[in-house]
Design a protein around this motif. Sequence first.
Motif, PDB file in Angstrom:
ATOM      1  N   MET A  44     -10.056   4.687  22.053  1.00  0.00           N
ATOM      2  CA  MET A  44      -8.622   4.426  21.941  1.00  0.00           C
ATOM      3  C   MET A  44      -7.806   5.640  22.335  1.00  0.00           C
ATOM      4  SD  MET A  44      -8.413   1.315  21.147  1.00  0.00           S
ATOM      5  CE  MET A  44      -6.681   1.243  20.773  1.00  0.00           C
ATOM      6  N   SER A  45      -8.372   6.877  22.112  1.00  0.00           N
ATOM      7  CA  SER A  45      -7.636   8.084  22.485  1.00  0.00           C
ATOM      8  C   SER A  45      -7.434   8.146  23.991  1.00  0.00           C
ATOM      9  CB  SER A  45      -8.376   9.328  22.006  1.00  0.00           C
ATOM     10  OG  SER A  45      -9.658   9.410  22.625  1.00  0.00           O
ATOM     11  N   GLN A  61      -5.690  17.317  18.797  1.00  0.00           N
ATOM     12  CA  GLN A  61      -6.322  16.952  17.521  1.00  0.00           C
ATOM     13  C   GLN A  61      -7.589  17.782  17.326  1.00  0.00           C
ATOM     14  OE1 GLN A  61      -6.997  12.725  17.756  1.00  0.00           O
ATOM     15  NE2 GLN A  61      -4.977  12.252  16.871  1.00  0.00           N
ATOM     16  N   PHE A  62      -7.852  18.185  16.073  1.00  0.00           N
ATOM     17  CA  PHE A  62      -9.056  18.969  15.751  1.00  0.00           C
ATOM     18  C   PHE A  62     -10.155  17.985  15.334  1.00  0.00           C
ATOM     19  CE2 PHE A  62     -11.718  21.557  12.904  1.00  0.00           C
ATOM     20  CZ  PHE A  62     -12.007  22.616  13.753  1.00  0.00           C
ATOM     21  N   ILE A  63     -11.163  17.850  16.217  1.00  0.00           N
ATOM     22  CA  ILE A  63     -12.260  16.900  15.966  1.00  0.00           C
ATOM     23  C   ILE A  63     -13.570  17.595  16.268  1.00  0.00           C
ATOM     24  CG2 ILE A  63     -13.298  14.685  16.596  1.00  0.00           C
ATOM     25  CD1 ILE A  63     -10.546  13.765  17.506  1.00  0.00           C
ATOM     26  N   LEU A  66      -9.056  18.582  20.772  1.00  0.00           N
ATOM     27  CA  LEU A  66      -9.054  17.645  21.891  1.00  0.00           C
ATOM     28  C   LEU A  66      -7.610  17.277  22.237  1.00  0.00           C
ATOM     29  CD1 LEU A  66     -11.996  15.264  20.945  1.00  0.00           C
ATOM     30  CD2 LEU A  66     -12.015  17.254  22.454  1.00  0.00           C
ATOM     31  N   GLY A  67      -7.300  17.304  23.557  1.00  0.00           N
ATOM     32  CA  GLY A  67      -5.952  16.975  23.995  1.00  0.00           C
ATOM     33  C   GLY A  67      -5.593  15.535  23.713  1.00  0.00           C
ATOM     34  N   THR A  68      -4.270  15.305  23.522  1.00  0.00           N
ATOM     35  CA  THR A  68      -3.794  13.946  23.206  1.00  0.00           C
ATOM     36  C   THR A  68      -2.833  13.417  24.261  1.00  0.00           C
ATOM     37  OG1 THR A  68      -2.009  14.880  21.873  1.00  0.00           O
ATOM     38  CG2 THR A  68      -4.064  14.334  20.741  1.00  0.00           C
ATOM     39  N   GLY A  69      -2.730  14.116  25.398  1.00  0.00           N
ATOM     40  CA  GLY A  69      -1.887  13.605  26.476  1.00  0.00           C
ATOM     41  C   GLY A  69      -0.618  14.427  26.702  1.00  0.00           C
ATOM     42  N   VAL A  70       0.375  13.790  27.310  1.00  0.00           N
ATOM     43  CA  VAL A  70       1.621  14.452  27.715  1.00  0.00           C
ATOM     44  C   VAL A  70       2.809  13.671  27.172  1.00  0.00           C
ATOM     45  CG1 VAL A  70       1.823  13.165  29.880  1.00  0.00           C
ATOM     46  CG2 VAL A  70       2.837  15.448  29.722  1.00  0.00           C
ATOM     47  N   GLU A  71       3.917  14.367  27.043  1.00  0.00           N
ATOM     48  CA  GLU A  71       5.131  13.676  26.627  1.00  0.00           C
ATOM     49  C   GLU A  71       6.318  14.198  27.442  1.00  0.00           C
ATOM     50  OE1 GLU A  71       5.826  14.443  22.542  1.00  0.00           O
ATOM     51  OE2 GLU A  71       6.123  16.584  22.774  1.00  0.00           O
TER      52      GLU A  71
END
Length: 662
Positions: A1-2, A46-48, A53-58
């Motif tokens: 989903m990420s 996010q810390f996994i 881990l990157g979550t994208g752009v805004e």
Amino acid sequence: MSIFDISISGLLTNQASIATTSHNIANANVEGYSRQRVDQASRLPQFIGGNYLGTGVEAGNIRRIFIQSQQLELQSTTSDFNNYESFLTQAKRVDGLLADSENGINNAIQKFFTALQGVANDPASIPARQVLLSESQMMVARFDLVHSQLESQTSEINGSIDSVTKEITTLSQSIANLNNQIAGSPGNFPPDLLDQRDAQITRLSELISVQTLEQTDGSLNVFIGTGQSLVVGSLANSLVSDADPLDPKSRRISIAAGSSSIDITRNLKGGELGGLLDSVNQIVEPAFQTLGRVAMGISSHFNAQHQLGMDLNNEIGGNFFTDINTASLETSRVVASTANTGNAALSITVDDPALLKDTNYQLYLSAGNYQLIDQNTNATIATFAPPGVVPDTVQILSEGITINFLSGAANNADTFEIQTTRNFARDIDVLVSSAEQIAAASPLRGEQAISNIGSGNIKSLSVTDTTTAQFTTTPGNLAPPIRIEFDATPGEFSIYDMSSGSPVLLVGGVTGFVANQENNMLALAGAPYNTYGYEVTMQGSPQAGDSFDINYNNNGSGNNDNISLLGDLQYVSTLDNGNSNFQQAFGRIISSVGVKTQSAQIKRDASESLLFQAKERKASVSGVNLDEEAANLIKFQQAYEASAQVISVARTLFQTVLDSVR
């Protein structure tokens, strides 16, 4: 989903960038538009499993590419250019009007004096006199025409001032409305509204010099003049142009807030409005005043000499031109402010045209005393108490005028404008209606007895005043005609009354005559002979018994003594405190206007170059480059397509997971 979430963020962010780039391209030719950019930023990771881990752009702010200092420079150079452009347009018009070599005032004056010389060459010639009369009327008509054209120009300038002030008011309200929208917008300030407001400010700078101050809520306060508020937040004041209370032909500009208003005419500068006001104060009004002053000088001095001559009807000459001090003209030189609360009535008498200046005066009553202010220099010329009883007069020696207090009384703060010379070019007229009325001859004739044995002779007969009893008691006659006869004692003479044809002794044994020098005979005789209104100048060495008769110059049509003196006025320095003749005085305003016009042309050209550079600098930063935008469009399109491809991959992976557990 990420993976879905990351790809969707890329999809949306690049979609915003594509939309913004499209907006730039669409507005590439819109004046004042500043290109926009979407600030893209990585989302918080996010810390996994011990890693971030990157979550994208805004998409961050959509901001315009804009440097405030460049906008301020554009405002300043825009104001300067339009100021010089407006001033130059009016200056060129006046310069062309005054400096016209064929139809200008100087040429008309020259033709007038040339025709006058024609009469001096043949004083009995009616055709020559008709030419002089015609050239006199042509010169007067030229004065009136130039004055009329200046009046027309003033009216047009006043109309432009009214139009500009109305547009300034409209722009101020528009800026206030944009301030309201910008301050009330959620989130960041809308770039397009900021551009619209800057465009309005730039247009406002074309009309008047402005200063701006940005507030924390995004609104922009606008000030004009010396800090008068035109726009404060969402509130706008009005600029109003109306007739000046001291001079209905001039405009007064006030800033109005609610029911109150403040006159800020003298504080305004820059832009088209500043140029119009400067052209009136520095070009048009001085032209009015010089034109009137030269006309007044010609009329005053020509009349004074013409009244000392005799016409073909054996009559003493009258006013050739309009008398500069008629009651109506004296009254017209004072304009009472419509705001006055007193009822004082004033007039101005011109005592000495040589002392007149190219200026108007302001006379106002303050703390019980009148103050006379030179409006060109703002210097106080005189301070004096109001007259205790009217009518009364106050002579201003340095300015060559007398202020006449005719009736009524002024209250404190009452103000009057004194326009000493402004309108005389309109008022001057030729009063001589026929060629026979031109007083070319001297009213005196001197004759020496045939029996004289000495070398004495009459060098000149000079007339100084034809209002004395000697000239007015019996028109067409000298009262009395006199004989100057030299006695047996050397250097001694007697004066006889020759009214009856037989000598009647008036005074005998007058001493002081010096042979072979110029001698003023009536001055030597003393009172009352020195007040006869004329003087007999003799020279040489007369002998005992030699006599000289002074009579009225009846039928002296061939005499040109007075017309020669009138012709000499062309070269006599009668104006500018004795430093200029008529043509030189007018030449000064031609020179002054020419210099100011040339200076304005240089400044206008320089300011145009600076304005071009300011626009180029702003365009290099804020302008839309279509090649750059096309490249950005491809870049954002590819990024968008890549994000869409990630979504496709994520869907395949997700489908694989689902299929593996079926």
